[in-house]
Design a protein around this motif. Structure first.
Motif, PDB file in Angstrom:
ATOM      1  N   LYS A 151       9.521   0.051 -12.424  1.00 53.33           N
ATOM      2  CA  LYS A 151      10.616   0.070 -11.806  1.00 53.33           C
ATOM      3  C   LYS A 151      10.599   0.769 -10.424  1.00 53.33           C
ATOM      4  CE  LYS A 151      13.583  -1.105 -16.003  1.00 53.33           C
ATOM      5  NZ  LYS A 151      14.864  -0.291 -16.791  1.00 53.33           N
ATOM      6  N   ILE A 152       9.722   1.983 -10.673  1.00 54.99           N
ATOM      7  CA  ILE A 152       9.698   2.857  -9.376  1.00 54.99           C
ATOM      8  C   ILE A 152       9.146   1.954  -8.166  1.00 54.99           C
ATOM      9  CG2 ILE A 152       8.492   4.618  -8.428  1.00 54.99           C
ATOM     10  CD1 ILE A 152       8.796   5.936 -11.290  1.00 54.99           C
ATOM     11  N   PHE A 153       7.983   1.250  -8.575  1.00 58.69           N
ATOM     12  CA  PHE A 153       7.564   0.436  -7.562  1.00 58.69           C
ATOM     13  C   PHE A 153       8.249  -0.461  -7.086  1.00 58.69           C
ATOM     14  CE2 PHE A 153       4.792  -3.356  -6.512  1.00 58.69           C
ATOM     15  CZ  PHE A 153       4.086  -2.780  -5.404  1.00 58.69           C
TER      16      PHE A 153
ATOM     17  N   MET B  36       0.888  -1.237  -0.020  1.00 56.98           N
ATOM     18  CA  MET B  36       0.074  -0.026   0.026  1.00 56.98           C
ATOM     19  C   MET B  36       0.926   1.194  -0.038  1.00 56.98           C
ATOM     20  SD  MET B  36      -3.369  -0.725   2.641  1.00 56.98           S
ATOM     21  CE  MET B  36      -3.791   1.107   2.528  1.00 56.98           C
ATOM     22  N   VAL B  37       1.980   1.251   0.878  1.00 61.41           N
ATOM     23  CA  VAL B  37       2.645   2.285   0.936  1.00 61.41           C
ATOM     24  C   VAL B  37       3.487   2.463  -0.396  1.00 61.41           C
ATOM     25  CG1 VAL B  37       4.828   3.458   1.876  1.00 61.41           C
ATOM     26  CG2 VAL B  37       2.984   2.223   3.476  1.00 61.41           C
ATOM     27  N   SER B  38       4.117   1.475  -1.068  1.00 63.45           N
ATOM     28  CA  SER B  38       4.507   1.672  -2.225  1.00 63.45           C
ATOM     29  C   SER B  38       3.860   2.300  -3.313  1.00 63.45           C
ATOM     30  CB  SER B  38       5.303   0.198  -2.793  1.00 63.45           C
ATOM     31  OG  SER B  38       6.157  -0.066  -1.571  1.00 63.45           O
ATOM     32  N   LEU B  39       2.420   1.640  -3.605  1.00 64.31           N
ATOM     33  CA  LEU B  39       1.724   2.125  -4.216  1.00 64.31           C
ATOM     34  C   LEU B  39       1.222   3.696  -4.195  1.00 64.31           C
ATOM     35  CD1 LEU B  39      -0.922  -0.817  -4.430  1.00 64.31           C
ATOM     36  CD2 LEU B  39       0.602  -0.145  -6.284  1.00 64.31           C
ATOM     37  N   ALA B  40       1.011   4.129  -2.742  1.00 63.26           N
ATOM     38  CA  ALA B  40       0.851   5.527  -2.628  1.00 63.26           C
ATOM     39  C   ALA B  40       2.004   6.255  -3.166  1.00 63.26           C
ATOM     40  CB  ALA B  40       0.471   5.595  -1.099  1.00 63.26           C
TER      41      ALA B  40
ATOM     42  N   TYR C  98      16.280   3.870  -2.949  1.00 58.59           N
ATOM     43  CA  TYR C  98      15.287   4.965  -2.833  1.00 58.59           C
ATOM     44  C   TYR C  98      16.015   6.415  -3.949  1.00 58.59           C
ATOM     45  CZ  TYR C  98      12.644   9.223  -1.395  1.00 58.59           C
ATOM     46  OH  TYR C  98      11.976  10.190  -1.274  1.00 58.59           O
ATOM     47  N   GLU C  99      17.198   6.582  -3.876  1.00 53.58           N
ATOM     48  CA  GLU C  99      17.709   7.264  -4.983  1.00 53.58           C
ATOM     49  C   GLU C  99      17.438   6.791  -6.250  1.00 53.58           C
ATOM     50  OE1 GLU C  99      18.997  10.183  -4.152  1.00 53.58           O
ATOM     51  OE2 GLU C  99      18.533   9.917  -2.206  1.00 53.58           O
ATOM     52  N   LYS C 100      17.481   5.399  -6.635  1.00 52.11           N
ATOM     53  CA  LYS C 100      17.371   4.710  -7.827  1.00 52.11           C
ATOM     54  C   LYS C 100      15.695   5.033  -8.385  1.00 52.11           C
ATOM     55  CE  LYS C 100      20.776   2.160  -9.088  1.00 52.11           C
ATOM     56  NZ  LYS C 100      21.496   1.929 -10.710  1.00 52.11           N
ATOM     57  N   SER C 101      14.946   5.174  -7.190  1.00 49.29           N
ATOM     58  CA  SER C 101      13.672   5.415  -7.596  1.00 49.29           C
ATOM     59  C   SER C 101      13.444   6.637  -8.207  1.00 49.29           C
ATOM     60  CB  SER C 101      12.559   5.177  -6.325  1.00 49.29           C
ATOM     61  OG  SER C 101      12.854   6.218  -5.497  1.00 49.29           O
TER      62      SER C 101
ATOM     63  N   TYR D  33      10.826   1.123  -4.686  1.00 51.39           N
ATOM     64  CA  TYR D  33       9.963   1.634  -3.340  1.00 51.39           C
ATOM     65  C   TYR D  33       9.981   0.480  -2.417  1.00 51.39           C
ATOM     66  CZ  TYR D  33       8.906   6.131  -4.854  1.00 51.39           C
ATOM     67  OH  TYR D  33       8.878   7.492  -5.412  1.00 51.39           O
ATOM     68  N   ILE D  34       9.589  -1.014  -3.166  1.00 49.61           N
ATOM     69  CA  ILE D  34       9.507  -2.156  -2.325  1.00 49.61           C
ATOM     70  C   ILE D  34      10.779  -2.260  -1.788  1.00 49.61           C
ATOM     71  CG2 ILE D  34       9.113  -4.600  -2.311  1.00 49.61           C
ATOM     72  CD1 ILE D  34       6.536  -3.620  -2.633  1.00 49.61           C
ATOM     73  N   LEU D  35      11.846  -2.276  -2.311  1.00 46.75           N
ATOM     74  CA  LEU D  35      13.375  -2.777  -2.043  1.00 46.75           C
ATOM     75  C   LEU D  35      13.558  -1.720  -0.885  1.00 46.75           C
ATOM     76  CD1 LEU D  35      14.750  -3.646  -5.245  1.00 46.75           C
ATOM     77  CD2 LEU D  35      14.630  -5.186  -3.362  1.00 46.75           C
ATOM     78  N   PHE D  36      13.354  -0.370  -1.184  1.00 44.80           N
ATOM     79  CA  PHE D  36      13.698   0.407  -0.159  1.00 44.80           C
ATOM     80  C   PHE D  36      12.941   0.292   1.162  1.00 44.80           C
ATOM     81  CE2 PHE D  36      10.811   4.403   1.363  1.00 44.80           C
ATOM     82  CZ  PHE D  36      11.906   4.779   2.027  1.00 44.80           C
TER      83      PHE D  36
END
Length: 466
Positions: A411-413, A251-255, A400-403, A416-419
């Motif tokens: 890829k951004i999602f 949920m946080v990653s999608l947000a 986070y910087e990669k995102s 975020y999950i990995l972060f």
């Protein structure tokens, strides 16, 4: 940054220290605390001093979302949880503790915290703060649309042919089953294992596809766009299967993705999404406490004392680690690694379960508990454990910087999950849980992204302070 923000940032470490001292003294002068926790007051006091000192040297630690997230989690474990123990009569999930092991646990917690804070203060100065203002690619290609259709077919086909496969899932509104999901007896074998593996990938892929469509097709209708985005963010709440943490992280990653796209405003993100997430977390926490922690005859404060030590493995869990007997480390390491492999029982069929966490729970008379990350690493690596744990901090900042440099929503999602998992692993999880999630969800999502993404050049903006 404005002068007003600079002033707040300067005063915040002192306010943090004041709160830590107040909690520490409350515990110190509490005559009712058990003998085993006589030195508990040192944890919030020393941690507060270390945070104040190092953040005054490097205020960047408060400005970077990665380091701020880790510092917040450490603060909940080292400051908030002792306070909840104080008002909750020091209730914990492990009842057979001795003062010597509690003191060892406190020392290990402080050493770990100091090393992580020092590392974060140094790393936060060097990390580049890249603007996330790059133009994102919200257009869908043929591969994405085809994948979306396949995902829908997969869901409806299994719903018609094998509706029992969904018996292990429930929604947030079904509070009686939120942590007691049981699959039907008929739901066994390789087909169900495959379904359990694919289903999270399917509904998350659908969420990301819908986010792209919503923010392109309905861009001019701001209110409708916001409502639809919030509904998509809520989708994981309807497919909960005893993995509350995974649901909330999704949920946080999608947000974060929607916020990055501009699908919701800053006010909506922090006010509506942040407030709702906090309420959902507390709601789930209270439900889990009532179902899992033997709440009969105990007050809400007693339950919170137990729950926070379990979810943010605290003094009780650290002390329990020193109750673990002598075992074959090669054997426990094998099972710790083996448990991360998807389809392991079908592929290899290794019998037994000698994971360290199983032995840890058994030696403390518990059904199940999370062994703290530093304890698991310390068991195998001794004094090198905290330095290995710094790798989670390093990759947390890196992902986070990669995102910020990507223009692909998928890829951004993933970043975020990995972060989030790298931020959570040292405090709330451990290496086995982290690599299990990587093998079961994150790596497969990377493969899906490679299959559906079109060739594109990563958009990078110039490094600049934000």
């Amino acid at each position: 940054m404005t002068k007003k923000n600079d002033k707040i940032l300067f005063l915040f470490p002192y306010l943090y220290l004041f709160v830590s001292i107040a909690i520490s003294f409350s515990i110190l002068f509490d005559e009712s605390k058990p003998m085993v926790y006589q030195n508990l007051w040192l944890l919030p006091l020393l941690f507060g001093f270390f945070v104040c000192f190092f953040t005054l040297l490097s205020s960047d630690i408060w400005e970077n979302l990665s380091t701020l997230s880790i510092l917040l989690l450490l603060s909940i474990r080292n400051v908030i949880t002792p306070f909840l123990m104080f008002i909750g009569e020091y209730k914990g999930y492990f009842n057979h503790l001795v003062q010597e092991n509690v003191n060892k646990g406190l020392l290990l917690m402080l050493i770990e915290s100091i090393i992580l804070i020092i590392y974060m203060s140094l790393k936060a100065k060097r990390v580049s703060r890249i603007s996330d203002s790059s133009v994102l690619d919200l257009q869908t290609n043929t591969k994405e649309r085809f994948t979306f259709v396949i995902c829908l077919i997969f869901i409806f086909t299994t719903l018609i042919i094998r509706p029992d496969f969904y018996s292990g899932f429930s929604s947030i509104f079904d509070s009686t089953n939120i942590r007691l999901n049981q699959v039907n007896e008929s739901t066994k074998g390789i087909l169900y294992t495959l379904f359990s593996f694919l289903f999270p990938l399917v509904y998350l892929s659908i969420c990301l596809f819908l986010i792209k469509k919503i923010n392109v097709k309905i861009f001019s209708y701001k209110v409708l766009k916001t409502v639809l985005n919030l509904l998509v963010i809520s989708i994981p709440l309807f497919f909960m299967n005893n993995s509350d943490g995974f649901t909330l992280i999704c949920m946080v990653s999608l947000a974060l993705v929607v916020y990055r796209i501009g699908g919701i405003s800053k006010t909506t993100f922090y006010g509506v999404v942040g407030g709702t997430f906090l309420l959902i977390f507390l709601y789930i926490l209270l439900i889990v406490v009532n179902m899992s922690f033997g709440s009969e005859g105990t007050s809400t404060l007693n339950q919170l004392s137990k729950a926070f030590q379990a979810y943010f493995p605290g003094v009780c869990n650290f002390a329990g680690f020193f109750n673990v007997g002598g075992y074959n480390k090669a054997e426990t390491l094998f099972y710790d690694l083996y448990s991360t492999i998807p389809f392991r029982n079908t592929l290899f069929g290794v019998q037994g379960d000698r994971r360290l966490v199983v032995l840890y729970a058994a030696d403390n008379g518990a059904k199940s508990q999370i062994i703290p990350c530093i304890c698991q690493l310390f068991y195998y690596l001794s004094i090198f454990a905290p330095f290995v744990e710094c790798l989670y901090i390093k990759f947390c900042l890196k992902f986070y910087e990669k995102s910020k440099q990507e223009n692909s929503v998928y890829k951004i999602f993933i970043y975020y999950i990995l972060f989030l998992y790298c931020a959570l692993a040292p405090i709330m999880y451990n290496s086995t849980i982290f690599f299990t999630r990587c093998m079961q969800t994150i790596f497969p999502m990377m493969i899906v992204n490679l299959l559906i993404s079109k060739r594109a050049t990563v958009l990078r903006s110039k490094n600049k302070k934000v």
